[in-house]
Design a protein around this motif. Sequence first.
Motif, mmCIF file in Angstrom:
data_model
loop_
_atom_site.group_PDB
_atom_site.id
_atom_site.type_symbol
_atom_site.label_atom_id
_atom_site.label_comp_id
_atom_site.label_asym_id
_atom_site.label_seq_id
_atom_site.Cartn_x
_atom_site.Cartn_y
_atom_site.Cartn_z
ATOM 1 N N LEU A 163 31.379 39.685 38.484
ATOM 2 C CA LEU A 163 31.908 40.631 37.504
ATOM 3 C C LEU A 163 33.140 40.816 37.038
ATOM 4 O O LEU A 163 33.457 41.966 38.321
ATOM 5 C CB LEU A 163 30.956 42.424 37.908
ATOM 6 N N VAL A 164 34.008 41.164 36.246
ATOM 7 C CA VAL A 164 34.761 41.232 36.198
ATOM 8 C C VAL A 164 35.438 41.984 34.708
ATOM 9 O O VAL A 164 34.963 41.466 33.665
ATOM 10 C CB VAL A 164 36.026 39.786 35.953
ATOM 11 N N CYS A 165 35.436 43.642 35.269
ATOM 12 C CA CYS A 165 36.230 44.435 34.217
ATOM 13 C C CYS A 165 37.591 44.073 34.014
ATOM 14 O O CYS A 165 38.345 45.053 34.922
ATOM 15 C CB CYS A 165 35.566 45.588 34.105
ATOM 16 N N ALA A 166 38.414 44.714 32.433
ATOM 17 C CA ALA A 166 39.399 43.870 32.564
ATOM 18 C C ALA A 166 39.475 44.472 31.010
ATOM 19 O O ALA A 166 38.680 44.069 30.373
ATOM 20 C CB ALA A 166 40.280 42.435 33.354
ATOM 21 N N PRO A 167 41.222 45.122 30.536
ATOM 22 C CA PRO A 167 40.833 45.673 29.453
ATOM 23 C C PRO A 167 41.471 43.808 28.976
ATOM 24 O O PRO A 167 41.422 42.928 28.919
ATOM 25 C CB PRO A 167 42.610 45.960 29.220
ATOM 26 N N ALA A 191 30.710 39.820 42.795
ATOM 27 C CA ALA A 191 31.512 41.143 43.997
ATOM 28 C C ALA A 191 32.206 41.388 42.261
ATOM 29 O O ALA A 191 32.076 40.773 41.151
ATOM 30 C CB ALA A 191 32.686 39.928 43.885
ATOM 31 N N VAL A 192 32.463 42.607 42.466
ATOM 32 C CA VAL A 192 32.801 43.646 41.332
ATOM 33 C C VAL A 192 34.391 43.947 41.299
ATOM 34 O O VAL A 192 35.404 44.468 42.223
ATOM 35 C CB VAL A 192 32.233 44.567 41.402
ATOM 36 N N VAL A 193 35.248 43.533 40.148
ATOM 37 C CA VAL A 193 36.906 43.046 40.378
ATOM 38 C C VAL A 193 36.765 43.726 38.907
ATOM 39 O O VAL A 193 36.692 43.528 37.892
ATOM 40 C CB VAL A 193 37.186 41.757 40.158
ATOM 41 N N VAL A 194 37.600 44.749 38.746
ATOM 42 C CA VAL A 194 37.886 45.785 38.547
ATOM 43 C C VAL A 194 39.214 45.923 38.133
ATOM 44 O O VAL A 194 40.319 45.434 38.959
ATOM 45 C CB VAL A 194 37.531 47.103 38.176
ATOM 46 N N ASP A 195 40.319 46.380 36.371
ATOM 47 C CA ASP A 195 41.144 46.369 36.096
ATOM 48 C C ASP A 195 41.762 46.602 35.457
ATOM 49 O O ASP A 195 41.457 46.129 34.181
ATOM 50 C CB ASP A 195 41.882 44.694 36.541
ATOM 51 N N GLU A 196 42.217 47.905 35.793
ATOM 52 C CA GLU A 196 43.081 48.555 34.538
ATOM 53 C C GLU A 196 43.784 48.783 33.933
ATOM 54 O O GLU A 196 45.075 49.308 33.077
ATOM 55 C CB GLU A 196 42.263 50.339 34.791
ATOM 56 N N HIS A 197 45.487 47.707 34.392
ATOM 57 C CA HIS A 197 46.629 47.432 33.918
ATOM 58 C C HIS A 197 46.777 46.803 32.859
ATOM 59 O O HIS A 197 45.769 45.194 33.136
ATOM 60 C CB HIS A 197 47.171 46.968 35.727
ATOM 61 N N PRO A 227 47.106 39.152 40.326
ATOM 62 C CA PRO A 227 46.179 39.126 41.621
ATOM 63 C C PRO A 227 44.142 39.543 41.367
ATOM 64 O O PRO A 227 43.372 39.380 42.543
ATOM 65 C CB PRO A 227 46.547 41.244 41.948
ATOM 66 N N PHE A 228 43.716 40.002 40.300
ATOM 67 C CA PHE A 228 42.384 41.029 39.808
ATOM 68 C C PHE A 228 42.131 38.746 39.981
ATOM 69 O O PHE A 228 40.423 38.653 39.795
ATOM 70 C CB PHE A 228 41.988 41.307 38.751
ATOM 71 N N GLN A 229 42.714 37.933 38.619
ATOM 72 C CA GLN A 229 41.942 36.726 38.385
ATOM 73 C C GLN A 229 41.724 35.702 39.931
ATOM 74 O O GLN A 229 40.360 35.539 39.969
ATOM 75 C CB GLN A 229 42.945 35.876 37.333
ATOM 76 N N ASN A 284 47.774 41.915 46.499
ATOM 77 C CA ASN A 284 48.779 40.000 46.115
ATOM 78 C C ASN A 284 48.027 39.355 46.800
ATOM 79 O O ASN A 284 48.789 38.688 48.149
ATOM 80 C CB ASN A 284 50.211 40.108 46.476
ATOM 81 N N PRO A 285 46.239 38.876 46.655
ATOM 82 C CA PRO A 285 46.146 37.686 47.351
ATOM 83 C C PRO A 285 46.517 36.568 46.826
ATOM 84 O O PRO A 285 46.941 36.313 46.344
ATOM 85 C CB PRO A 285 44.939 37.978 46.528
ATOM 86 N N VAL A 286 46.788 35.831 48.244
ATOM 87 C CA VAL A 286 46.935 34.928 48.163
ATOM 88 C C VAL A 286 45.724 33.779 47.717
ATOM 89 O O VAL A 286 45.252 33.874 47.768
ATOM 90 C CB VAL A 286 47.354 34.289 49.775
ATOM 91 N N ILE A 287 46.309 32.061 47.181
ATOM 92 C CA ILE A 287 45.810 31.658 46.833
ATOM 93 C C ILE A 287 45.386 30.816 47.839
ATOM 94 O O ILE A 287 45.573 29.944 48.823
ATOM 95 C CB ILE A 287 45.894 31.058 45.571
ATOM 96 N N THR A 288 44.229 30.567 48.652
ATOM 97 C CA THR A 288 43.624 30.178 49.648
ATOM 98 C C THR A 288 42.468 28.552 49.304
ATOM 99 O O THR A 288 41.964 27.939 50.551
ATOM 100 C CB THR A 288 42.313 30.840 50.732
#
Length: 915
Positions: free
Chosen positions: A41-45, A189-195, A25-27, A4-8
């Motif tokens: 790089l964002v990989c998500a469904p 930054a590589v951000v992967v979210d499989e949810h 969170p991934f966004q 749960n990252p915080v918007i800063t």
Amino acid sequence: MSTNPVITGEQLSAFTERLDFAIDPFQIQACTALEDGLGVLVCAPTGAGKTIVGEFAVHLALARGGKCFYTTPIKALSNQKYHDLVTAHGDENVGLLTGDNSINSSAPVVVMTTEVLRNMIYADSPALVGLSHVVMDEVHFLADRFRGAVWEEVILGLDADVRVVSLSATVSNAEEFGDWITAVRGDTAVVVDEHRPVPLHQHMLVGNRIFELFDRRPRGGDKREVNPELSRYIKHRVLGADAVGQYRNAMARERGRRGSRSTGVSRPRLISMLADEGLLPAITFIFSRAGCEGALAQCLRSDLHLLEPAEADRVDEVVDRHLTELAPGDAAVLGVDDWRAGLRRGFAAHHAGMLPTFRQAVEELFVMGLVKAVFATETLALGINMPARSVVLERLVKYNGESHVDLTPGEYTQLTGRAGRRGIDVEGHAVVVWTPEVIPERVAGLAGARTFPLRSSFAPEYNMAMNLIDRLGLDGSRELLRQSFAQFQTDRSVVGQARQLDSATRSLRKIDGELDAASGRHSLDPETFVEYVELRAAIKQRERAQRFIRRYDSEQSIAEDLGALKRGHVVAVQAGRHRGLAVVLDPAWRGADPKPLVLSEDGWVGRVGTTEFVNPPEVLGNIRVPKDTRTRHARREIAASLRDSGIERPRGRVKKNAAPTDHELDELRGRLRRHPVHKAAGLDDLFRLAERRARIQREVGALEKSVHERTSQLETDFDAVVAVLLELNYLEDDGQGALSVTPTGTVLRRIYSESDLLVAECIRAGVWDRLTPPDLAAVVSAVLFQSRRESYNAGVDSMPGNRALREALTGTLQVWEATNRVQDRHGVVQTREPDTGFCAAVFAWASGRSLREALAAASEQGNLLSPGDFVRWNRQVIDLLEQIRGSLDPAAPLAGAAKRAIAGVRRGVVASELD
């Protein structure tokens, strides 16, 4: 990674304030990295909300006074994204460039297809000045074997200070892809979210029942089991009493009655079942345009109504708005009445064969909730904003342009990912229609797979080579090739082979030591024994080579003599089911295995080739063959004449010709007999060691060759392309290895067609110089068009129209043949043959004829074109004519003809679609 990252960030806070939903969170993670100055790089469904990151890049560029280019793989997606961004930022801040259209191109935010950005980079466009961010939507498209190289060209060609936002579907090697982008573009930054934000439930439709695909009972481990109730139902209720045979017979009767593939339950009944289960709106993916139209026709014939009268009135308003620019006479040709009737009842088709304005209306009505059921091809799955509550797959096989192939797990995920509307649906549903060829375990394997590796399709092409050399020189171009994702993946895969090579080399050294020791025990010099073993191997290899050469020479001689046979020649067929005398009815085809059409004594007619002859065929005689040999009566008469001709059959068995003496083989055998080891006894242990040594040595050689070829393949291909360009004088060498683009090459640099070299050669040869604008549009279409039907074989001789057009087409074919000879010499894949199947249609259209007349002209040539295809091919003709015009001096006659041809094609339904 924090869950749960915080918007800063200041800008991210400002961006999220105008949203009416909380971002995930991934966004947050990806946007924070972007605000900190990194690429991402964002990989998500599908449906997870990757585009939020792209939209934040637009916000960031505007807030900091920079520029952002938002790229997509297809024009329809570019159009949709343009309208979305205009709504968010105003039309003064957003532009559109798709090749077809240019709107406010100097805006700080411009949406474009990826090819447009690639072309801007190669042209060193001033529009790149001030560019701070580039969004590459659907970046996994770089795996596409036809267009994928463009994505890599852009990533490698952008200035280093441009931040790249890469948005990808879920791939299993995201980290590898991210490592490459980091290597060539700096910190990423590589951000992967499989949810999936909306859970997806998998189902199968069997007969009139919808079953859960997976067993809901908890089990140990991650593997999900197939629902046992589904398996039992198929086994006992469906497959009992020889139902498979009955089912297939029923399906055959259904196909014959309807002219299309049946799903086992009618489409209207299927949609009604989904409605009863609360699963509408739904997209049914059918992997053919004809299938989509057939499904629509079934629903129109039924009593299916999915809308209320008030909703139908709203449909009319949208439809009328989309038809405002349609010529009155075109409505009947385009099937407007049936299309509207389906929409008023809540269902529609969606495929590339439809007019773009029809597809856009369907998309708009679907989003408004006024279309409940869509029958679509897979093109709908690519980024278009049409999420549904459920997705139906009638088949798990599709045609890929060459053959019918099974869906991959990645394709299945992409298609079913349309199910479940974020913020509307609690869950999405995927429904696979059962047939005897589809077993639940296979569907479960597709639905449960998580391995979708991204593989580069990067390969050097002519236009690419010209532009790279012009910008970077030869050495710089090679260096860029070495930075490609293709080379990056190759280098990583070679690491494993290099380890194998090292292990095999160590084994070879070890066995050499064992061989030395064993040779000492036999009082033999190890080198002398190895020499003897190698001599034996050389004899075996020479014997194999001689057998191949004898077989090849024999086949070549047979092929030459078969190709020389004339009508009426009598020969003896030496092998196969129809041995004996035969008379030639039709001479051989051209090719590696000429096959004349013959008639045998027993009346059999067919083509015979090299497999029917042991030795070259000998002409034994000649008999008269009538002009028409197609009737049974004529063939009986010819067979009787052959039997009564008195021509004698060869006596005895057919024997192969004796092989010529091989003096080199004789010399090797003599050396073997004279060798001191030849008569030695008791050397079995040495021979076993020698065999092991030879096997390991072959392994080492094969690994060395593989490692070399794989690490150098891109440069080898590039050098072959450069060799063609040097021979044809598009490039010139200064004598010291430096290459430069010639004035002729400047034309090729600006041609981005798949047949770029052929177009440039035709321009240089002047074969298009004196054509009228309609003729030019027609001949240009021949290097673009590809007939959908494999049986289409119309050529220049069948072309209607004037002599000048036929001569230009003939000249184009001659240039194509000459160009292919050059490419063949250098080992480069040949250019696709021109296809005249669209010439008559575009000629008629560019001449001012009606849509009905233009489509009829295509039909007369043997090509049944849909309105959507007609518009699409005309768009491509316009695009290539623009490239031709832009590559020439504006005063050149061909440039003027191209300009007038563009005006002639860009009218009516074609002009109305360039929005």
